[in-house]
Design a protein around this motif. Structure first.
Motif: not given
Length: 197
Positions: A138-155
Motif C-alpha cells: 500500500w503506497k510505499d509500505e509492504m503489508v504483513f498479512h499472510q504475505m510476503p511469502f516465497m514459493l519454490c519451483g517445486e511448489t
C-alpha cells in the motif's frame, strides 16, 4: 484505503521488491498503468528468480506490480476449476494463516524472515534454483498479512500441474504480453514457470 483489510503491521517496501528494470520502487500497475505510489489501494508485487550456473546472484526472470482490479481480472480469467484447485492446494499444503499469526506474535516484521522458506515445501530460498516472491503493498509500505511469502519451483510445478489447459494458455499469453521478448525467444520463455497469484 480501499478494501476491508485493516493494516496493522507494515514496513517500508524492501529493495527485494523494487523494480530491477527501473531500479526503484514500482509506481504504477504493470498491466493498466494505474498509479500505485500515490493511490489509495492495495496492490501486489510478484517477482520470479532463477539461479544460473556460474552466477552468484539469482537472476530475475519476471517482475510485476499489479493493482487489485487487474489482479481480480487475472483471477477471473482462469477457469473456475483451476481457481478451486489452487485454493484447495494452498488450504491443504500451506500454513499461511498460522505462520502469519506466529510471526506477528513474535513481532517479526522483517521481509527476510517471511521470505526465507517456501510456504508449502518449507525449502530455504538459498537451497532452490527457482522461486517466486510475493508482497502485498500500500503506497510505499509492504503489508504483513499472510504475505510476503516465497514459493519454490517445486511448489510452482505442483500448482501449474493443477491448471486446466485454458488457464495455462491464459498465463502463457499474459506472460508473453508483459515480458517484451523478441519472437525468437518467446518459445524458450514458454517453458518458464510463472505463476500469478
Amino acid at each position: 484505503m480501499s478494501g476491508a483489510l485493516e493494516i496493522t503491521h507494515s514496513a517500508p517496501i524492501p529493495e527485494i521488491f523494487y523494480s530491477e528494470k527501473e531500479e526503484k520502487q514500482f509506481t504504477e500497475c504493470t498491466i493498466c498503468g494505474k498509479n500505485l505510489a500515490d493511490g489509495n489501494e492495495l496492490y501486489l508485487i510478484e517477482k520470479a528468480f532463477e539461479r544460473k550456473p556460474g552466477l552468484d546472484k539469482p537472476q530475475l526472470v519476471f517482475e510485476l506490480a499489479c493493482c487489485m482490479d487487474c489482479r481480480q481480472e487475472m483471477h477471473d480469467s482462469l477457469s473456475k476449476e483451476s481457481n478451486e484447485k489452487i485454493a484447495a492446494y494452498f488450504e491443504a499444503n500451506s500454513r499461511v494463516e498460522e505462520r502469519d499469526r506466529e510471526l506477528k506474535r513474535h513481532d517479526f516484521m522483517d521481509a527476510d524472515i517471511w521470505l526465507n522458506n517456501c510456504i508449502v515445501k518449507n525449502k530455504a530460498m538459498d537451497e532452490v534454483n527457482e522461486y517466486q516472491i510475493y508482497a502485498l503493498c500500500w503506497k510505499d509500505e509492504m503489508v504483513f498479512h499472510q504475505m510476503p511469502f516465497m514459493l519454490c519451483g517445486e511448489t510452482i510445478d505442483d500448482i501449474m500441474n493443477l491448471l486446466s489447459n485454458k488457464s495455462l494458455d491464459i498465463i502463457n499469453d499474459l506472460t508473453a504480453d508483459l515480458i517484451d521478448l523478441p519472437p525468437e525467444f518467446r518459445e524458450l520463455f514458454k517453458d518458464k514457470k510463472v505463476l500469478f497469484i
